[in-house]
Scaffold this motif. Structure first.
Motif, PDB file in Angstrom:
ATOM      1  N   LYS A   8      47.124  54.916  20.328  1.00 54.76           N
ATOM      2  CA  LYS A   8      48.330  54.193  20.797  1.00 54.76           C
ATOM      3  C   LYS A   8      49.503  54.756  20.767  1.00 54.76           C
ATOM      4  N   GLN A   9      49.579  55.985  20.056  1.00 55.33           N
ATOM      5  CA  GLN A   9      50.803  56.901  20.127  1.00 55.33           C
ATOM      6  C   GLN A   9      51.800  56.086  19.318  1.00 55.33           C
ATOM      7  N   ILE A  10      51.365  55.433  18.188  1.00 54.36           N
ATOM      8  CA  ILE A  10      52.474  54.855  17.210  1.00 54.36           C
ATOM      9  C   ILE A  10      52.869  55.792  16.317  1.00 54.36           C
ATOM     10  N   PRO A  11      54.227  55.967  16.202  1.00 58.22           N
ATOM     11  CA  PRO A  11      54.747  56.862  15.450  1.00 58.22           C
ATOM     12  C   PRO A  11      54.801  56.788  13.795  1.00 58.22           C
ATOM     13  N   ILE A  12      54.531  57.874  13.022  1.00 58.40           N
ATOM     14  CA  ILE A  12      54.638  57.551  11.736  1.00 58.40           C
ATOM     15  C   ILE A  12      55.966  58.246  11.088  1.00 58.40           C
ATOM     16  N   ARG A  13      57.043  57.379  10.586  1.00 57.45           N
ATOM     17  CA  ARG A  13      58.135  57.769  10.326  1.00 57.45           C
ATOM     18  C   ARG A  13      58.180  57.958   8.523  1.00 57.45           C
ATOM     19  N   ILE A  14      58.693  59.246   8.112  1.00 56.89           N
ATOM     20  CA  ILE A  14      58.682  59.167   6.720  1.00 56.89           C
ATOM     21  C   ILE A  14      60.259  59.087   6.239  1.00 56.89           C
ATOM     22  N   LEU A  15      60.066  58.133   5.248  1.00 60.23           N
ATOM     23  CA  LEU A  15      61.772  57.857   4.814  1.00 60.23           C
ATOM     24  C   LEU A  15      61.790  58.246   3.141  1.00 60.23           C
ATOM     25  N   ASN A  16      63.148  58.464   2.767  1.00 60.82           N
ATOM     26  CA  ASN A  16      63.173  58.796   1.446  1.00 60.82           C
ATOM     27  C   ASN A  16      63.729  57.540   0.651  1.00 60.82           C
ATOM     28  N   ILE A  17      63.356  56.824  -0.182  1.00 65.02           N
ATOM     29  CA  ILE A  17      63.832  55.733  -0.673  1.00 65.02           C
ATOM     30  C   ILE A  17      65.020  56.086  -1.572  1.00 65.02           C
ATOM     31  N   ASN A  18      65.254  57.197  -2.152  1.00 66.10           N
ATOM     32  CA  ASN A  18      66.419  57.443  -2.868  1.00 66.10           C
ATOM     33  C   ASN A  18      67.634  57.774  -1.793  1.00 66.10           C
ATOM     34  N   ASP A  19      67.615  57.926  -0.602  1.00 67.01           N
ATOM     35  CA  ASP A  19      69.004  57.760   0.280  1.00 67.01           C
ATOM     36  C   ASP A  19      68.910  56.756   0.930  1.00 67.01           C
ATOM     37  N   LEU A  20      68.747  55.642   0.554  1.00 67.50           N
ATOM     38  CA  LEU A  20      68.795  54.381   1.351  1.00 67.50           C
ATOM     39  C   LEU A  20      70.131  53.940   1.729  1.00 67.50           C
ATOM     40  N   SER A  21      70.371  53.858   3.263  1.00 74.10           N
ATOM     41  CA  SER A  21      71.555  53.370   3.368  1.00 74.10           C
ATOM     42  C   SER A  21      71.396  51.992   4.112  1.00 74.10           C
ATOM     43  N   THR A  22      72.305  51.455   4.873  1.00 80.52           N
ATOM     44  CA  THR A  22      71.792  50.363   5.449  1.00 80.52           C
ATOM     45  C   THR A  22      71.165  50.444   6.915  1.00 80.52           C
ATOM     46  N   ASP A  23      70.769  51.705   7.293  1.00 81.62           N
ATOM     47  CA  ASP A  23      70.347  51.748   8.247  1.00 81.62           C
ATOM     48  C   ASP A  23      68.828  52.582   7.910  1.00 81.62           C
ATOM     49  N   ILE A  24      67.839  52.580   8.873  1.00 76.99           N
ATOM     50  CA  ILE A  24      66.518  52.744   8.452  1.00 76.99           C
ATOM     51  C   ILE A  24      66.689  54.505   9.276  1.00 76.99           C
ATOM     52  N   ASP A  25      66.618  55.454   8.263  1.00 78.43           N
ATOM     53  CA  ASP A  25      66.836  56.810   8.842  1.00 78.43           C
ATOM     54  C   ASP A  25      65.805  57.617   8.502  1.00 78.43           C
ATOM     55  N   PRO A  26      64.902  57.686   9.368  1.00 80.34           N
ATOM     56  CA  PRO A  26      63.699  58.739   8.671  1.00 80.34           C
ATOM     57  C   PRO A  26      63.859  60.150   8.820  1.00 80.34           C
ATOM     58  N   LEU A  27      63.228  60.783   7.917  1.00 76.88           N
ATOM     59  CA  LEU A  27      63.511  62.193   7.758  1.00 76.88           C
ATOM     60  C   LEU A  27      62.548  62.926   8.715  1.00 76.88           C
ATOM     61  N   THR A  28      61.142  62.507   8.646  1.00 75.61           N
ATOM     62  CA  THR A  28      60.281  63.298   9.545  1.00 75.61           C
ATOM     63  C   THR A  28      59.649  62.109  10.333  1.00 75.61           C
ATOM     64  N   ILE A  29      59.573  62.420  11.635  1.00 73.98           N
ATOM     65  CA  ILE A  29      58.860  61.786  12.537  1.00 73.98           C
ATOM     66  C   ILE A  29      57.589  62.458  13.121  1.00 73.98           C
ATOM     67  N   ILE A  30      56.773  61.677  13.034  1.00 76.29           N
ATOM     68  CA  ILE A  30      55.165  62.359  13.171  1.00 76.29           C
ATOM     69  C   ILE A  30      54.516  61.601  14.482  1.00 76.29           C
ATOM     70  N   ASN A  31      54.456  62.392  15.860  1.00 78.25           N
ATOM     71  CA  ASN A  31      54.052  61.653  16.746  1.00 78.25           C
ATOM     72  C   ASN A  31      53.487  62.636  17.839  1.00 78.25           C
ATOM     73  N   THR A  32      53.360  62.521  19.186  1.00 81.69           N
ATOM     74  CA  THR A  32      52.713  63.479  20.071  1.00 81.69           C
ATOM     75  C   THR A  32      53.616  64.340  20.371  1.00 81.69           C
ATOM     76  N   LYS A  33      54.863  64.326  20.189  1.00 85.04           N
ATOM     77  CA  LYS A  33      56.001  65.212  20.957  1.00 85.04           C
ATOM     78  C   LYS A  33      55.637  66.718  20.318  1.00 85.04           C
ATOM     79  N   GLU A  34      55.293  67.669  21.161  1.00 89.99           N
ATOM     80  CA  GLU A  34      55.299  68.918  20.672  1.00 89.99           C
ATOM     81  C   GLU A  34      56.267  69.652  20.334  1.00 89.99           C
ATOM     82  N   VAL A  35      56.685  69.904  19.228  1.00 90.71           N
ATOM     83  CA  VAL A  35      58.193  70.500  19.067  1.00 90.71           C
ATOM     84  C   VAL A  35      58.005  71.950  18.214  1.00 90.71           C
TER      85      VAL A  35
END
Ligand code: ASP
Ligand code: MG
Length: 462
Positions: free
Chosen positions: A275-302
């Motif tokens: 279903k190509q649902i992305p996995i987003r990895i976030l760091n609880i220690n730099d929590l701001s008011t936004d959801i700001d993923p550090l790593t995004i895992i999906n099908t996009k070949e970078v």
């Protein structure tokens, strides 16, 4: 609106301040929302240990349970201020701990740990976390509901300790039993078999639970909250200036996890790919008011500038080496040995053969048992069976590894320049990973050599 599925691991659940950070991140999410939790840090290991100690008469289940109770109470008293909620929490906690007490007593009486008891007991680590989180959320007037996998229908294939989710059945049940209007807190790490037994999903398996739930509900993303800066180019204990990797494909992430990166359970990408649902990895220690993923895992070949995105290692592999002048060419030897090892429930991680040797890569814990199995087979043509457990497996991962020429050459020259002897190389089995074996004592130096070859800061800026 599609669900957000969010998971918090044991490293987020160590103390009251960790729980407060979890609350802060949960309120950033829009609904519908599902929250999956692991056991508190170290609790699964403590439960495992308790099962082992149950066979000793001096083991006191009561004081073991008291310790857990104290840990949960200390956390909750620091967080929940409403006295009615605190009372209600305590009542539920006592109930859950008395169930755990009974289960451990059963193990103690029988002096065995039947598999179904083992899985059920270990699931209590997660059940206690979901209870704590529900009351912490209620205290800030955040409406939520605890939902057990056995009640909502996270169905498994029935295997104890290391089950696989039955997606067909689970999809139907989860969609029927969960309502988009509500926020659920679900204990991770286990599901239920079709005949009602609790089955664990393997160590570290709450990532996989969360992924399975996200896949069944066709979620918009799976967010994994960690206490590190996402996937890194190497273990920061070895490379202090390792960099965060912003983008990985599912395959890259699975290979890195398989070869030792602790950040993700290797089976997590599996349910999400279709279903190509992305996995987003976030760091609880730099929590701001936004959801700001550090790593995004999906099908996009970078493609990384230098192809290799990360280098990981694993000290837990060992080699069972079957030596004989014609083992490579004689038919049947490989099939016979691997099928017997497999029948004994031992997972074969990899097999590398040559004309004179078959190298079977196994977890170190399985080496001796596998050796005995092969010895008993008494196969003609095998002259010696050796074990090698002083090794580390090093893996370099990146899209383009097998298609871009010169990468392997560059990597091994960097390692050779340090005078490190590479024992076995496996290249080409996966399009995104290459791994090889060095002596355990050379592992850190190998990682440093590769990292400085491929992660030159100036090139990063290009
Ligand atoms: N608590 C379980 C374990 O330690 C599952 C998890 O943390 O993902 O293996
Ligand atoms: Mg984990």
């Amino acid at each position: 609106m599609a669900y957000n599925v969010v998971k918090f691991g044991g490293s987020n659940l160590k103390n009251p301040s960790g729980i407060k950070r979890i609350l802060k991140s949960i309120i950033c999410y829009e609904k519908p929302l599902i929250v999956v939790v692991s056991a508190f840090f170290g609790v699964t290991n403590n439960l495992l240990n308790a099962i082992k100690l149950c066979c000793r008469t001096e083991f006191d289940i009561e004081s073991f349970i008291d310790e857990i109770k104290q840990q949960k109470l200390d956390s909750v008293k620091n967080i929940v201020s409403n006295p009615f909620l605190l009372d209600e929490f305590l009542e539920n906690l006592n109930q859950r701990l008395s169930e755990l007490y009974k289960l451990l007593s059963m193990v103690k009486q029988n002096k065995t740990s039947e598999l179904h008891l083992y899985d059920l007991i270990l699931s209590y680590g997660e059940r206690l976390s979901s209870l704590v989180l529900v009351y912490a959320l209620k205290d800030i007037k955040y409406e939520c509901y605890e939902a057990f996998p056995e009640d909502i229908g996270l169905i498994t294939d029935g295997e104890f300790k290391n089950a696989t989710v039955n997606f067909e059945l689970s999809r139907e049940l989860l969609n029927t039993n969960l309502s988009e209007e509500k926020t659920y807190i679900i204990p991770g790490f286990y599901g239920v078999s079709q005949n009602g037994c609790i089955n664990l999903l393997g160590r570290g398996g709450s990532d996989y639970s969360a992924a399975a739930i996200a896949a069944c509900l066709n979620a918009q993303s799976l967010d994994l909250w960690k206490d590190v800066k996402g996937f890194l180019s190497a273990d920061p204990n070895i490379i202090p200036d390792a960099v965060s990797i912003q983008s990985l494909t599912y395959a890259e992430a699975a290979e890195l996890a398989y070869f030792g990166s602790k950040i993700l359970h290797p089976r997590t990408p599996e349910p999400l790919i279709e279903k190509q649902i992305p996995i987003r990895i976030l760091n609880i220690n730099d929590l701001s008011t936004d959801i700001d993923p550090l790593t995004i895992i999906n099908t996009k070949e970078v493609y990384a500038h230098n192809v290799i995105k990360s280098v990981s290692y694993n000290h837990n592999f060992g080699i069972l080496k079957l030596v004989g002048s014609g083992v490579g060419i004689k038919p049947g030897i490989l099939a016979k040995t691997t099928s017997e090892i497999d029948k004994a429930g031992i997972n074969i991680k990899s097999v590398i053969t040559s004309q004179t040797a078959i190298n079977i890569l196994l977890s170190q814990d399985d080496l001796m048992r596998a050796k005995r199995i092969v010895q008993e087979l008494n196969i003609q043509g095998i002259n010696s069976i050796n074990i090698c457990d002083d090794i580390s497996l090093v893996a370099a991962v990146g899209e383009g590894l097998t298609s871009r020429h010169g990468i392997a050459g560059r990597l091994f020259s960097a390692v050779a320049q340090k005078g490190i002897n590479v024992r076995i190389i496996c290249f080409g089995a996966s399009n995104v990973a290459m791994y090889f074996i060095v002596h355990k004592n050379d592992c850190n130096e190998t990682i440093r050599a590769i990292h400085s070859e491929f992660f030159v800061p100036q090139e990063y800026l290009v």
